[in-house]
Design a protein around this motif. Sequence first.
Motif, PDB file in Angstrom:
ATOM      1  N   GLU A  39       0.811  -1.211   0.000  1.00  0.00           N
ATOM      2  CA  GLU A  39       0.000   0.000   0.000  1.00  0.00           C
ATOM      3  C   GLU A  39       0.850   1.270   0.000  1.00  0.00           C
ATOM      4  N   LYS A  40       1.952   1.276   0.729  1.00  0.00           N
ATOM      5  CA  LYS A  40       2.755   2.481   0.909  1.00  0.00           C
ATOM      6  C   LYS A  40       3.921   2.580  -0.059  1.00  0.00           C
ATOM      7  N   GLY A  41       4.159   1.517  -0.815  1.00  0.00           N
ATOM      8  CA  GLY A  41       5.268   1.535  -1.761  1.00  0.00           C
ATOM      9  C   GLY A  41       6.600   1.361  -1.070  1.00  0.00           C
ATOM     10  N   GLU A  42       7.627   2.105  -1.521  1.00  0.00           N
ATOM     11  CA  GLU A  42       8.972   1.960  -0.991  1.00  0.00           C
ATOM     12  C   GLU A  42       9.079   2.561   0.397  1.00  0.00           C
ATOM     13  N   LEU A  43       9.674   1.792   1.321  1.00  0.00           N
ATOM     14  CA  LEU A  43       9.866   2.246   2.687  1.00  0.00           C
ATOM     15  C   LEU A  43      11.334   2.122   3.067  1.00  0.00           C
ATOM     16  N   LYS A  44      11.808   3.066   3.858  1.00  0.00           N
ATOM     17  CA  LYS A  44      13.180   3.009   4.355  1.00  0.00           C
ATOM     18  C   LYS A  44      13.199   2.199   5.644  1.00  0.00           C
ATOM     19  N   MET A  45      14.065   1.218   5.706  1.00  0.00           N
ATOM     20  CA  MET A  45      14.207   0.410   6.912  1.00  0.00           C
ATOM     21  C   MET A  45      15.257   1.030   7.830  1.00  0.00           C
ATOM     22  N   LYS A  46      15.105   0.814   9.118  1.00  0.00           N
ATOM     23  CA  LYS A  46      16.064   1.333  10.077  1.00  0.00           C
ATOM     24  C   LYS A  46      17.410   0.635   9.884  1.00  0.00           C
ATOM     25  N   ASP A  47      18.473   1.422  10.026  1.00  0.00           N
ATOM     26  CA  ASP A  47      19.815   0.859   9.906  1.00  0.00           C
ATOM     27  C   ASP A  47      20.085  -0.125  11.040  1.00  0.00           C
ATOM     28  N   ILE A  48      20.933  -1.076  10.757  1.00  0.00           N
ATOM     29  CA  ILE A  48      21.347  -2.035  11.775  1.00  0.00           C
ATOM     30  C   ILE A  48      22.623  -1.534  12.440  1.00  0.00           C
ATOM     31  N   HIS A  49      22.597  -1.422  13.748  1.00  0.00           N
ATOM     32  CA  HIS A  49      23.776  -1.129  14.559  1.00  0.00           C
ATOM     33  C   HIS A  49      23.828  -2.207  15.642  1.00  0.00           C
ATOM     34  N   ASP A  50      24.581  -3.237  15.391  1.00  0.00           N
ATOM     35  CA  ASP A  50      24.610  -4.399  16.275  1.00  0.00           C
ATOM     36  C   ASP A  50      25.967  -4.458  16.965  1.00  0.00           C
ATOM     37  N   LEU A  51      25.988  -4.145  18.256  1.00  0.00           N
ATOM     38  CA  LEU A  51      27.220  -4.124  19.037  1.00  0.00           C
ATOM     39  C   LEU A  51      27.125  -5.153  20.155  1.00  0.00           C
ATOM     40  N   SER A  52      28.140  -5.976  20.282  1.00  0.00           N
ATOM     41  CA  SER A  52      28.188  -6.947  21.369  1.00  0.00           C
ATOM     42  C   SER A  52      29.574  -6.924  21.998  1.00  0.00           C
ATOM     43  N   VAL A  53      29.615  -7.188  23.290  1.00  0.00           N
ATOM     44  CA  VAL A  53      30.859  -7.271  24.047  1.00  0.00           C
ATOM     45  C   VAL A  53      30.838  -8.565  24.836  1.00  0.00           C
ATOM     46  N   SER A  54      31.944  -9.292  24.819  1.00  0.00           N
ATOM     47  CA  SER A  54      31.991 -10.568  25.530  1.00  0.00           C
ATOM     48  C   SER A  54      33.309 -10.708  26.262  1.00  0.00           C
ATOM     49  N   GLY A  55      33.303 -11.522  27.294  1.00  0.00           N
ATOM     50  CA  GLY A  55      34.508 -11.807  28.052  1.00  0.00           C
ATOM     51  C   GLY A  55      34.480 -13.235  28.553  1.00  0.00           C
ATOM     52  N   VAL A  56      35.664 -13.858  28.648  1.00  0.00           N
ATOM     53  CA  VAL A  56      35.772 -15.225  29.156  1.00  0.00           C
ATOM     54  C   VAL A  56      36.920 -15.291  30.139  1.00  0.00           C
ATOM     55  N   TYR A  57      36.696 -15.984  31.241  1.00  0.00           N
ATOM     56  CA  TYR A  57      37.708 -16.155  32.284  1.00  0.00           C
ATOM     57  C   TYR A  57      37.942 -17.646  32.493  1.00  0.00           C
ATOM     58  N   SER A  58      39.185 -18.075  32.316  1.00  0.00           N
ATOM     59  CA  SER A  58      39.542 -19.484  32.461  1.00  0.00           C
ATOM     60  C   SER A  58      39.933 -19.753  33.909  1.00  0.00           C
ATOM     61  N   VAL A  59      39.101 -20.517  34.605  1.00  0.00           N
ATOM     62  CA  VAL A  59      39.387 -20.848  36.004  1.00  0.00           C
ATOM     63  C   VAL A  59      40.557 -21.815  36.089  1.00  0.00           C
ATOM     64  N   ASN A  60      40.548 -22.812  35.215  1.00  0.00           N
ATOM     65  CA  ASN A  60      41.651 -23.771  35.140  1.00  0.00           C
ATOM     66  C   ASN A  60      41.632 -24.380  33.745  1.00  0.00           C
ATOM     67  N   GLN A  61      42.397 -25.484  33.563  1.00  0.00           N
ATOM     68  CA  GLN A  61      42.492 -26.081  32.250  1.00  0.00           C
ATOM     69  C   GLN A  61      41.180 -26.713  31.801  1.00  0.00           C
ATOM     70  N   THR A  62      40.278 -26.941  32.711  1.00  0.00           N
ATOM     71  CA  THR A  62      39.028 -27.634  32.392  1.00  0.00           C
ATOM     72  C   THR A  62      37.840 -26.705  32.318  1.00  0.00           C
ATOM     73  N   PHE A  63      37.812 -25.677  33.123  1.00  0.00           N
ATOM     74  CA  PHE A  63      36.588 -24.913  33.351  1.00  0.00           C
ATOM     75  C   PHE A  63      36.812 -23.436  33.064  1.00  0.00           C
ATOM     76  N   SER A  64      35.862 -22.798  32.372  1.00  0.00           N
ATOM     77  CA  SER A  64      35.882 -21.351  32.150  1.00  0.00           C
ATOM     78  C   SER A  64      34.457 -20.831  32.157  1.00  0.00           C
ATOM     79  N   VAL A  65      34.314 -19.536  32.423  1.00  0.00           N
ATOM     80  CA  VAL A  65      33.005 -18.888  32.438  1.00  0.00           C
ATOM     81  C   VAL A  65      33.037 -17.722  31.451  1.00  0.00           C
ATOM     82  N   PHE A  66      31.872 -17.363  30.921  1.00  0.00           N
ATOM     83  CA  PHE A  66      31.817 -16.265  29.959  1.00  0.00           C
ATOM     84  C   PHE A  66      30.555 -15.438  30.165  1.00  0.00           C
TER      85      PHE A  66
END
Length: 604
Positions: free
Chosen positions: A545-572
Amino acid sequence: MNRTKFFYIFLLVAGISLPLQAQTAKQDTTGLNRTVNLQRAYNPLLQDASKINQWPEIKAPGKTNSKAEFSNYTFPAAVAPAINLLDPKAYYTNVASDPQQRGYLHLGVSSLLNIDGDVGYQILQTKEDFLSIYASHRSSNSNVKYLQNDGKQKMKINDNLLGANYRHYFKQAVFNADAQYTYSMFNYYGLPEDSIYTWKLTDVLGSEGIDQNINQVNHLLTAHAGIHSVDNDEINYHVNLRYTLFKQKYEFTKALQGQTENGISADFGLYKNFDNDLMGIGIKGFLKRYTYKILLFDGYRNNWTISGTPYLTFKDAAWNAQLGLSVNGQFGSTQDFLLAPDVKFNWLPTDQLLLYIVAQGGIQDQSNYSQYYENRYLAPVYRVHDTKIPLDGTLGLKFSFAPDHQIDLFTGYQIANNAHFYTDDFLLSAIFDPELTSSNEPWLLGSFIRPYYAKANTWKIGAAFDYAYQDLFDANLKLVYYKRSLKEADSDENSMTEPDPNMLGAWSKPDMTADLSLGWRCPTLPLHATLAYHGEFGRKAYHFEKGELKMKDIHDLSVSGVYSVNQTFSVFVILNNLLFQKYDLWYGYPAQNFNIMAGINVKF
């Protein structure tokens, strides 16, 4: 030239006439892949046990991947040259490897109750044999808000994957076999178009004609076996056989059975070096057959795709080249023929400078199996037309001033016929028929998506920068700009209507993409962090009905971190959509809001 050379050249020329098929690798250099799903060719098994504690995965230079949960991005990118100047170090945990640890477990839960899980184990690992099994789970059951109005809807995803890999080493060959099954449930949660859908469905089904909470169910199965030569100075070869199954449970309603697609394929290659590896001659081929049990329209009901590509290779101390011609054909429910180049050239005048040229083409597979990974919300009556690409070329220049960085400048041009662009499927209103459904069953109809076809010529220009400082810090930046020229709309055999010239447009495609990744490892603690950004600008949608529409730009930001407790176990911990942006993946299909995921990684 001796008799042996004449013999192999004769085989090459004769091979041009053989009905062989080499499917052109699916290189979506003009589009993106944002469907919520398990990633294409996703193999969570980490063959090197020392890498199990990493989160996110170690990045290859120039392959920045925005870690947006429940989104699978395929970035437009230049074709990689044959020579890679540098291999900067990537950050990783400084934990010693234990060869006795063959398994891993990854589990994360987000504030939106997204669940992310992977488990795998190397059952057999010897010099001759390798056998592994793995499983993955991705799910979501969160509310999302439409950008077009104040309405909300539940976005439901439940993807489950189970697979196995086997590899056996012979003296001069390697045998590979693998199988993978995916069970996927999801709802069509897109924005309903009341002025069309509700009006039509009320005529047919009554006032309760739409149910966006019913889950569609997809079954995907692939099995592969192949063998290839290793360190063979006489003739190098590979042969692969593959079977795929795509089965959808429902069509428009629970009363209508969904379609089934069976695919079988085979590919092979032969290659021979001459003159101390300074010259080579080869041929590669591919054959694929698709059959369909149920299809609402006749387009692509059953078909063969075949091609053969003879080629020559040349190399010297400062350059190498491949010259080939791809001969492609389709037979059965669709008829087509295509000639395309298969050319690569790399010139390395110094150790810090590389000029590369790539010119390829062919018939790009758009089967239901492959489309699931591109856009699962496609209306369940379509089989997207394969894309014919006479030319997909890239010219690039890579250079560096020091061993810790690399700069890549490139431009490219693609010619594509039957290029598809996704738009809201308002044309489904033209085919609603009381005979197609039961009045007791609601339609699984939020907003279906349909492909719109056109002849598309695309020019791109871009730059990439990669930097690594020891094992403490690395950065990857990539910018690509696209200029598209669309000609007349291609005919759509899957539609009851002729293509509308007023709809001509590169719907859902960005004019520009930007990708940034930063990684840092703490020198005193077993801690590392990453920042990833993905941007898309200039996307447009078409509304009936409305014809051409402008879509919102994508701004996708993510931050991650991981900490290794020992050789077997880590958390993130991962912070997704950290900019609190609201945007659509496809028109009417909003992305999730900000959320935090936390979890563990375990080796065993």
